[in-house]
Design a protein around this motif. Sequence first.
Motif, PDB file in Angstrom:
ATOM      1  N   ALA A 196       0.840  -1.314  -0.053  1.00  0.00           N
ATOM      2  CA  ALA A 196      -0.051  -0.009   0.021  1.00  0.00           C
ATOM      3  C   ALA A 196       0.864   1.181  -0.148  1.00  0.00           C
ATOM      4  O   ALA A 196       0.532   2.190  -0.790  1.00  0.00           O
ATOM      5  N   PHE A 197       1.992   1.274   0.798  1.00  0.00           N
ATOM      6  CA  PHE A 197       2.720   2.370   0.815  1.00  0.00           C
ATOM      7  C   PHE A 197       3.432   2.860  -0.616  1.00  0.00           C
ATOM      8  O   PHE A 197       3.693   3.995  -0.992  1.00  0.00           O
ATOM      9  N   ARG A 198       4.027   1.763  -1.211  1.00  0.00           N
ATOM     10  CA  ARG A 198       4.938   1.837  -2.493  1.00  0.00           C
ATOM     11  C   ARG A 198       3.961   2.263  -3.530  1.00  0.00           C
ATOM     12  O   ARG A 198       4.622   2.990  -4.443  1.00  0.00           O
ATOM     13  N   GLU A 199       2.622   2.113  -3.445  1.00  0.00           N
ATOM     14  CA  GLU A 199       1.615   2.724  -4.490  1.00  0.00           C
ATOM     15  C   GLU A 199       1.158   4.140  -4.031  1.00  0.00           C
ATOM     16  O   GLU A 199       1.142   5.071  -4.741  1.00  0.00           O
ATOM     17  N   ALA A 200       0.791   4.062  -2.799  1.00  0.00           N
ATOM     18  CA  ALA A 200       0.141   5.453  -2.359  1.00  0.00           C
ATOM     19  C   ALA A 200       1.218   6.543  -2.149  1.00  0.00           C
ATOM     20  O   ALA A 200       0.694   7.764  -2.275  1.00  0.00           O
ATOM     21  N   ALA A 201       2.373   6.264  -1.785  1.00  0.00           N
ATOM     22  CA  ALA A 201       3.234   7.212  -1.517  1.00  0.00           C
ATOM     23  C   ALA A 201       3.464   8.219  -2.802  1.00  0.00           C
ATOM     24  O   ALA A 201       3.867   9.353  -2.506  1.00  0.00           O
ATOM     25  N   HIS A 202       3.178   7.781  -4.044  1.00  0.00           N
ATOM     26  CA  HIS A 202       3.236   8.781  -5.106  1.00  0.00           C
ATOM     27  C   HIS A 202       1.514   9.136  -5.355  1.00  0.00           C
ATOM     28  O   HIS A 202       1.701   9.839  -6.519  1.00  0.00           O
ATOM     29  N   GLN A 203       0.806   8.996  -4.644  1.00  0.00           N
ATOM     30  CA  GLN A 203      -0.595   9.395  -5.106  1.00  0.00           C
ATOM     31  C   GLN A 203      -1.141  10.652  -4.176  1.00  0.00           C
ATOM     32  O   GLN A 203      -1.827  11.314  -4.720  1.00  0.00           O
ATOM     33  N   HIS A 204      -0.404  10.589  -3.332  1.00  0.00           N
ATOM     34  CA  HIS A 204      -0.773  11.443  -2.000  1.00  0.00           C
ATOM     35  C   HIS A 204       0.153  12.703  -1.874  1.00  0.00           C
ATOM     36  O   HIS A 204       1.330  12.347  -1.776  1.00  0.00           O
ATOM     37  N   THR A 205      -0.384  13.745  -1.847  1.00  0.00           N
ATOM     38  CA  THR A 205       0.624  15.084  -1.799  1.00  0.00           C
ATOM     39  C   THR A 205       1.092  15.355  -0.569  1.00  0.00           C
ATOM     40  O   THR A 205       2.176  16.032  -0.234  1.00  0.00           O
ATOM     41  N   THR A 206       0.487  14.820   0.594  1.00  0.00           N
ATOM     42  CA  THR A 206       0.796  15.161   2.036  1.00  0.00           C
ATOM     43  C   THR A 206       0.850  13.938   2.696  1.00  0.00           C
ATOM     44  O   THR A 206       0.204  12.815   2.583  1.00  0.00           O
ATOM     45  N   PRO A 208      -0.325  13.473   5.816  1.00  0.00           N
ATOM     46  CA  PRO A 208      -1.446  13.097   6.554  1.00  0.00           C
ATOM     47  C   PRO A 208      -2.414  12.326   5.618  1.00  0.00           C
ATOM     48  O   PRO A 208      -3.303  11.452   5.955  1.00  0.00           O
ATOM     49  N   THR A 209      -2.632  12.865   4.518  1.00  0.00           N
ATOM     50  CA  THR A 209      -3.619  12.055   3.382  1.00  0.00           C
ATOM     51  C   THR A 209      -2.865  10.861   3.279  1.00  0.00           C
ATOM     52  O   THR A 209      -3.728   9.986   2.696  1.00  0.00           O
ATOM     53  N   LEU A 210      -1.775  10.705   3.025  1.00  0.00           N
ATOM     54  CA  LEU A 210      -1.132   9.288   2.952  1.00  0.00           C
ATOM     55  C   LEU A 210      -1.303   8.197   3.983  1.00  0.00           C
ATOM     56  O   LEU A 210      -1.627   7.020   3.767  1.00  0.00           O
ATOM     57  N   ALA A 211      -1.296   8.807   5.175  1.00  0.00           N
ATOM     58  CA  ALA A 211      -1.831   8.181   6.396  1.00  0.00           C
ATOM     59  C   ALA A 211      -3.048   7.686   6.240  1.00  0.00           C
ATOM     60  O   ALA A 211      -3.323   6.334   6.543  1.00  0.00           O
ATOM     61  N   ALA A 212      -3.830   8.532   5.737  1.00  0.00           N
ATOM     62  CA  ALA A 212      -5.336   8.113   5.717  1.00  0.00           C
ATOM     63  C   ALA A 212      -5.518   7.016   4.629  1.00  0.00           C
ATOM     64  O   ALA A 212      -6.318   6.143   4.812  1.00  0.00           O
ATOM     65  N   GLY A 213      -4.834   7.301   3.647  1.00  0.00           N
ATOM     66  CA  GLY A 213      -4.942   6.166   2.593  1.00  0.00           C
ATOM     67  C   GLY A 213      -4.458   5.043   3.101  1.00  0.00           C
ATOM     68  O   GLY A 213      -4.904   3.964   2.788  1.00  0.00           O
ATOM     69  N   LEU A 214      -3.406   4.828   3.863  1.00  0.00           N
ATOM     70  CA  LEU A 214      -2.895   3.785   4.528  1.00  0.00           C
ATOM     71  C   LEU A 214      -3.960   2.852   5.494  1.00  0.00           C
ATOM     72  O   LEU A 214      -4.256   1.873   5.437  1.00  0.00           O
TER      73      LEU A 214
END
Length: 391
Positions: A196-206, A208-214
């Motif tokens: 999830a991190f390897r994919e979401a790290a490039h999709q969220h600009t901040t 906090p939004t990355l943490a919410a995605g995870l």
Amino acid sequence: MAAQRRFAGLRQPWQSSHALLVIPVVLILVITVVDIHAPPDVHLGPALVIAPAITASFAGPRLTGFIGGLALAAQAIIGVFHGGLATTNHMVQMVTIAVLSVLVVFLSAVRERRSRQLAQVRSVAEAAQHVLLWPLPDRIGPLQVACLYLAAEDEAQIGGDLYAATRTEHGTRVMIGDVRGKGLPAIGEAALLLGAFREAAHQHTTLPTLAAGLEQSVARYLTDFEPEDEAGERFATTLLLEIPDEDPITRLTSCGHPPPLLLRPGEAVTVLVHPAPPLGVGPTGPEDYTLDVFSFEPGDTLLLYTDGVIEAREPAGGFYPFTERAAQWTDASPETLLHHIRRDLLTHVGGRLDDDAALIAIRRTTPPHPSRRHGRIIHGGGFRHSSTTSQ
């Protein structure tokens, strides 16, 4: 070069087994000589079967069969010197040695086959573990990086602790985490979070939004795979970092994870963070996560770790004094720093950890270009953003 290393690794056990072969050979010679010169009523020949039995403990079936043949030949020589081979006593002794030698060779063959199967399974497991937890490169942009993983379970190289790093347009994002549990049973949750991190790290600009995605990824996983008797008991602590290439700062969002250490010449200080609940505890949005910002100058080293390090106990019960020990090696390179910590940590616990432990050392090696100021509190975007300094 790799082929040479593999050949050397295969050759070393072969050489050691042939060196140990001296023991049963000398044993056969000693028993034979002593039996030949012993009185007629003393029979040491049956002891020859010890030689192939010893050989089976360190050699394969071929060498074991060879030693068994030597033992049988030695019994024949003893028979020649004690009344001939036709006597009932010597015939029984030779048959006994032959039968026992065949049995030992058979058991040695079975053991060798199982050892090969175990080696194959271990090789596949190691390959799978390496695919799951990719080793971090020594260099990521302006950062010098080293990582260390100490698994609590034997034969396992990874478990419930995890880490990953990826390059973004303006810097580097790093994650270190710890899922509930340890060893191989915790790999499922670790694999989910890493993917999830390897994919979401490039999709969220901040962050906090990355943490919410995870959090959403973990929640979906738990909905599908969490056992009913463990409902609400599975979670993952996570630390997310963003290190810009051009600014001497680090941005951080903590999901219940221990704060990093900031190492500067002669001191090691704990970074002040404002942690949110661990992933999987409950539904959260970006507004529930705090973005902490602190100074990260050239020459500084960030030391990220999991609770397996700070909760490691010595036999007497004392916790590992992580901050005090790390302060001894603030001038060391990331790789040397982790080498010192690994050796010191294992010495503290007596050689074996009770929980998985992971560490990442990150040093900024090139001075960034001065740009934005970073000593202020920023509000915006639906999340709290606070600038902090290490104390």
